[in-house]
Design an enzyme around this catalytic site. Structure first.
Site, PDB file in Angstrom:
ATOM      1  CG  ASP A 249      14.793  26.519 -39.851  1.00  0.00           C
ATOM      2  OD1 ASP A 249      15.686  27.376 -39.837  1.00  0.00           O
ATOM      3  OD2 ASP A 249      13.685  26.671 -40.397  1.00  0.00           O
TER       4      ASP A 249
ATOM      5  CG  ASP B  12       9.695  30.047 -38.963  1.00  0.00           C
ATOM      6  OD1 ASP B  12      10.732  30.515 -38.490  1.00  0.00           O
ATOM      7  OD2 ASP B  12       9.597  28.904 -39.441  1.00  0.00           O
TER       8      ASP B  12
ATOM      9  CG  ASN C 179       0.046   5.494  -0.608  1.00  0.00           C
ATOM     10  OD1 ASN C 179      -0.957   4.820  -0.772  1.00  0.00           O
ATOM     11  ND2 ASN C 179       1.004   5.586  -1.499  1.00  0.00           N
TER      12      ASN C 179
ATOM     13  CB  ALA D 268      -0.910  -0.015   1.223  1.00  0.00           C
TER      14      ALA D 268
ATOM     15  CD  GLU E 119      -4.149   2.586   2.786  1.00  0.00           C
ATOM     16  OE1 GLU E 119      -4.153   1.366   2.712  1.00  0.00           O
ATOM     17  OE2 GLU E 119      -3.828   3.340   1.847  1.00  0.00           O
TER      18      GLU E 119
HETATM   19  P1  ATP Z   1       9.853  32.764 -41.907  1.00  0.00           P
HETATM   20  O1  ATP Z   1       9.063  31.637 -42.446  1.00  0.00           O
HETATM   21  O2  ATP Z   1      11.045  32.396 -41.125  1.00  0.00           O
HETATM   22  O3  ATP Z   1       9.030  33.861 -41.345  1.00  0.00           O
HETATM   23  P2  ATP Z   1      10.302  33.441 -44.501  1.00  0.00           P
HETATM   24  O4  ATP Z   1       9.654  32.203 -44.929  1.00  0.00           O
HETATM   25  O5  ATP Z   1       9.719  34.756 -44.789  1.00  0.00           O
HETATM   26  O6  ATP Z   1      10.609  33.465 -43.028  1.00  0.00           O
HETATM   27  P3  ATP Z   1      12.389  32.724 -46.178  1.00  0.00           P
HETATM   28  O7  ATP Z   1      11.467  31.780 -46.799  1.00  0.00           O
HETATM   29  O8  ATP Z   1      13.738  32.300 -45.749  1.00  0.00           O
HETATM   30  O9  ATP Z   1      11.798  33.405 -44.940  1.00  0.00           O
HETATM   31  O10 ATP Z   1      12.483  33.945 -47.132  1.00  0.00           O
HETATM   32  C1  ATP Z   1      13.364  34.983 -46.883  1.00  0.00           C
HETATM   33  C2  ATP Z   1      13.350  35.939 -48.031  1.00  0.00           C
HETATM   34  O11 ATP Z   1      13.740  35.269 -49.220  1.00  0.00           O
HETATM   35  C3  ATP Z   1      11.977  36.506 -48.333  1.00  0.00           C
HETATM   36  O12 ATP Z   1      11.771  37.696 -47.651  1.00  0.00           O
HETATM   37  C4  ATP Z   1      12.028  36.747 -49.817  1.00  0.00           C
HETATM   38  O13 ATP Z   1      12.579  37.998 -50.086  1.00  0.00           O
HETATM   39  C5  ATP Z   1      12.987  35.700 -50.312  1.00  0.00           C
HETATM   40  N1  ATP Z   1      12.272  34.562 -50.893  1.00  0.00           N
HETATM   41  C6  ATP Z   1      11.380  33.778 -50.285  1.00  0.00           C
HETATM   42  N2  ATP Z   1      10.958  32.800 -51.088  1.00  0.00           N
HETATM   43  C7  ATP Z   1      11.601  32.956 -52.253  1.00  0.00           C
HETATM   44  C8  ATP Z   1      11.616  32.253 -53.487  1.00  0.00           C
HETATM   45  N3  ATP Z   1      10.866  31.170 -53.684  1.00  0.00           N
HETATM   46  N4  ATP Z   1      12.407  32.696 -54.461  1.00  0.00           N
HETATM   47  C9  ATP Z   1      13.175  33.768 -54.262  1.00  0.00           C
HETATM   48  N5  ATP Z   1      13.212  34.473 -53.144  1.00  0.00           N
HETATM   49  C10 ATP Z   1      12.445  34.083 -52.121  1.00  0.00           C
END
Ligand code: ATP
Length: 907
Positions: A650, A327, A712, A281, A715
């Protein structure tokens, strides 16, 4: 036998009876799945029901009880023998059902945690669970994917794979597609193959699956332990230690009771069984298990709220989170990007004004070449659509309506171009892509190289490109600041003029102005070239595209809730500082008007950063490696950090965080593997909901501990005090076992489904190092135990002194019923039960009623009376025990009220 790596792609295709263009037909895939079995490694983690049962039966206390039963038998006490066995069976069943439920919950989580893959079947790309892959499947790989099975690489665009799991080599391998003729090539040198469990770190490619499951290289060494891990949690470890200490204490008390009984001349056989029952117990051996069950059920509850727990201790840690680093894109915002502004030299176009009934989707009838009011705008749109991996797809339900598939930022560009009559597939047919450098969050841009059309006629926009004589043209798009660095000219009225400071200022200003409105701005540039290779320098700036991405509506509340709960939200984004601040202010994450940028972070030393993270809530233009530094700085300040992430890079930050949170929709496999929790809906609000759930579970486990230990202690008090009052043993062995193993169990279980306390998100988080007994719980548990025991012994003493036959039955019943009073009151934490509703936990009410019913049975049913040596109580006597129960209930409520008052007086 030739190995797959020695064959040409065509040979592999033929041998596997498949086609790279269309993949297997769905029916063929189904047949192969039946033949080859699911693509998974034999799971060595989970427990089978038999194993659970065996563990239950071989628990040390169960064995002690069985031994006691056997000894009773040989001493000629068949009744005790049978009853102890019956109690063992009941207890085992209860324990088994609990653990089985927990195990099922964990197994379900594990299934959910297997990655999804994109596979080509029947000519279409489908997303399926990696478990369903079969040899012959054509799988698309991209940076961040985990290679889901073994196969031959049939397409590689800068594809690099890190194969450390198999080879120990942490440097990624560049993948090729041609056959390799050498014999006996080790795994690490088979550059045209991909292997299960390895990580795509860069580029993209296509894999033709050759073997799955245990047939893979990884299966052969079967070393990867995947899915939900099960290490003891900090709380479990602390409880194990506590259980050990209590066990020693309990044993000492048992010896005292034994010696005292012996001196009084009690029957030795009775004393022996009493000692054993008390040991069973008093030793709270079940506590650590209860934590596992509580956490597993908690994980299941969290799944209903879209939070998938990958590592069980996370459930516990979640309640302690003090900072959530999130993000922006997709987590705080909807990730439904829509291009609204096009900006080229000397001209700006606001699509919202130009287009009637502007919406993120596009009807074919709305496509309007008239939107291209200058050649620069046309080039901007075409370049945006070409330097792009998103696709346009027609709605199945609504023909004539188009939406984009792929990265939302890129999708917005494809839609915007189509809105002006520039359809991506037509553009691509005219200007086929010959080389590319994919987007990554470090460079924040992407480049593609295209072959110039043989007859530019018909694509008049290309006349916008001055001096177009060269065979190839490269388009680059990305963050404006970065693009400006690699441009030396700008397109103005059909001329590429020098990009001097004045122009740079004008572009930066326009960029800032758009970003300030919370828009994501991309710059677009081009470069004429001779060779099909990517060179990101000497470009001509074309213009900017700005898109809106609205905040998720539920995040406003979530941010407020987090703040009142003592949890600080921090935004960490790759986007422009002004865009970040605009959204952060709107969501009330900050009231500042400045964000700290990645550039500033790079030159900060650790000490400064530690100061900066104390007050800064928005970090912008950061790269993944900054995230790691931010987590570390926060942790050095004593914060418990939850950190979200989606990209390949990340993973280290997520691993380092106390709670690494991966995105379920946009996240890569690699981040999901590294994460403690996956957000199935990518939503910030889900993290806050999970924190709340974590706190609820932690509270409920604390309640369970308080309840069990209270009983417990009660008791032990009864058994220990009685001899000093000159009374015989107040509880018989079977009664002790009954209380502990049967009547205590059910209500205790029901505590795990208790609802969250009203103030659960209005109080500061528990620090992980704060013990389970902090904030007055230790004292309160002891006190309740003493009250329970005191009331019971008082009732027993009074009945014994007044010569009532049934005094023992009264002690027995009082203990059971006071525990019911205790559980009814302690279930709501510090809040009054009457405030949250006496009947709000139906399971608990049921358990309490059942327990009282069982007790009545034991007291009044003749057969049971024989077994438990009880006597029927008169109504009055029963009334006294019930009153004792109410007394305990009232006491616990009073204690809570006093606690609340003391709490209010605290600063
Ligand atoms: P988080 O999701 O961390 O808030 P995010 O998604 O805005 O950030 P990233 O995706 O790393 O960050 O994008 C950073 C920068 O890269 C954007 O601000 C944009 O200027 C540029 N970017 C994002 N996507 C593209 C793409 N497919 N092609 C070219 N440039 C891009």
């Amino acid at each position: 036998m030739n190995h797959w790596y020695q064959k040409t792609i065509h040979e592999v295709e033929q041998e596997l009876g498949t086609s790279i263009e269309t993949g297997l037909s769905p029916s063929e895939a189904g047949q192969r799945l039946a033949r080859f079995g699911p693509n998974e490694l034999i799971d060595r983690g989970g427990k089978s029901p038999w194993k659970i049962l065996l563990e239950q039966l071989t628990g040390i206390l169960t064995i002690v009880l069985i031994v006691a039963a056997v000894i009773s038998y040989f001493l000629g006490d068949v009744k005790d023998f049978l009853v102890i066995l019956a109690i063992v069976v009941l207890n085992t069943l209860l324990g088994f059902s609990q653990e089985y439920r927990a195990e099922k919950a964990l197994a379900a989580l594990k299934k959910m945690a297997t990655p999804h893959v994109r596979v080509r079947r029947g000519g279409h790309v489908h997303e399926i669970s990696a478990r369903d892959l079969v040899p012959g499947d054509v799988v698309l790989l991209e940076a961040g994917s985990i290679v889901p099975a073994d196969g031959r690489i049939v397409e590689s665009v800068n594809l690099r794979i890190q194969e450390a799991v198999l080879t120990g080599e942490s440097e990624p391998v560049e993948k090729t597609t041609g056959a390799i003729s050498r014999d006996n090539l080790p795994v690490g040198d088979r550059r045209n193959c991909g292997f299960m469990g390895t990580l795509v770190t860069y580029g993209r490619g296509t894999l033709l699956i050759t073997s799955t499951g245990m047939q893979t290289e990884l299966g052969r060494i079967a070393e990867l332990i995947q899915g939900v891990t099960q290490e003891p949690t900090p709380m479990q470890r602390r409880l194990e230690q506590l259980a050990r200490t209590l066990a020693v204490g309990a044993l000492i008390i048992v010896v005292i009771v034994f010696v005292l009984g012996f001196l009084r001349g009690e029957e030795l056989r009775l004393l022996f069984l009493t000692a054993i029952s008390m040991a069973v117990a008093a030793v709270p051996e079940g506590l650590p298990t209860v934590v596992t069950i509580g956490l597993a059920l908690g994980a299941q509850a969290m799944l209903k709220r879209n939070a998938l727990i990958r590592k069980l201790p996370a459930v516990e840690t979640l309640g302690s989170v003090t900072v959530i680093c999130s993000d922006k894109t997709g987590t705080l915002t909807e990730n439904r990007m829509t291009v609204t502004i096009l900006d080229v030299a000397n001209h700006r176009l606001d699509l919202k004004e130009e287009v009637q009934n502007f919406s993120p989707r596009l009807r074919t009838t709305e496509a309007n070449p008239g939107l291209i009011k200058s050649r620069e705008v046309g080039l901007l749109l075409a370049a945006g659509a070409l330097c792009n991996d998103a696709l346009l797809e027609e709605d199945e339900q609504e023909p004539g309506v188009y939406h984009s598939v792929g990265d939302p930022t890129e999708g917005a560009l494809v839609i915007a171009a189509a809105r002006a009559g520039l359809w991506k597939n037509e553009l691509e047919a005219a200007l086929p892509r010959v080389a590319e450098l994919p987007f990554d969050s470090e460079r924040k841009r992407m480049t593609t190289v295209h072959r110039w059309p043989a007859q530019p006629a018909g694509l008049s926009l290309l006349e916008a490109v001055p001096g177009a004589g060269q065979p190839l043209i490269a388009f680059t798009k990305g963050a404006v600041d970065g693009i400006l660095e690699i441009c030396d000219r700008v397109l103005v009225d059909g001329q590429a003029v020098a990009l001097d400071e004045a122009w740079r200022d004008r572009i930066r200003q326009a960029n800032n102005e758009l970003a300030q409105k919370g828009m994501r701005v991309l710059g677009v540039a081009y470069r004429l070239s001779e060779q099909a290779e990517v060179q990101e320098k000497g470009l001509v700036f074309v213009g900017m595209v700005a898109m809106i991405d609205p905040a998720r509506p539920e995040v406003y509340d979530a941010v407020r809730t987090a703040k009142t709960a003592g949890v600080r939200p921090i935004m960490i984004t790759g986007d422009h500082p002004l865009t970040a601040i605009s959204i952060a202010r709107e969501l009330d994450i900050t009231r500042d008007d400045r964000a700290v940028t990645g550039q500033e972070l790079s030159v900060m030393d650790e000490a400064t950063l530690r100061e900066v993270v104390k007050t800064t809530s928005v970090f912008a233009r950061v790269s993944p490696e900054h995230k790691l530094r931010i987590v570390e700085a926060l942790q050095a300040n004593g914060e418990v950090v939850a950190m979200t992430g989606d990209g390949v890079n990340d993973a280290p930050a997520l691993k380092r965080a106390d709670i690494g949170v991966a995105m379920g929709i946009t996240g890569t496999d690699v981040t999901k593997e590294a994460a403690h929790m996956v957000l199935l809906d990518d939503n910030f609000a889900t993290i806050v909901a999970a924190v709340r759930e974590g706190r609820r579970i932690y509270d409920n486990i604390r309640k369970f501990i308080k309840y069990t230990l209270g009983s417990n202690i009660g008791e032990i008090v009864v058994m220990l005090v009685a001899p000093f009052l000159g009374m015989p043993l107040p509880l018989l062995p079977l009664q002790i076992l009954w209380i502990n193993l049967v009547t205590d169990g059910l209500p205790g279980l029901a505590l795990t489904v208790e609802k969250a306390e009203r103030n659960v998100m209005k109080r500061p988080p528990y620090h992980p190092r704060e013990g389970v007994f902090s904030r007055g719980m230790g004292r309160s548990t002891l006190l309740t135990g003493f009250i329970l025991g005191g009331v019971s012994i008082a009732v027993a003493y009074w009945a014994w002194m007044t010569g009532q036959e049934a005094w023992r039955t009264m002690a027995f019943t009082t203990l059971t019923l006071t525990q019911m009073g205790n559980v009814m009151a302690l279930r709501t934490g510090n809040e009054s039960v009457f405030r949250s509703g006496l009947f709000s936990n139906r399971w608990l009410i049921g358990a309490v009623l059942l327990t009282v019913g069982l007790q009545v049975l034991v007291v009044y049913q003749p057969f049971m009376q024989g077994i438990f040596e009880t006597e029927a109580l008169t109504l009055e006597q029963f009334g006294v025990t019930a009153a004792a129960s109410l007394l305990v209930f009232a006491f616990v409520e009073l204690e809570k009220a006093l606690f609340r008052r003391a709490d209010m007086r605290q600063p």
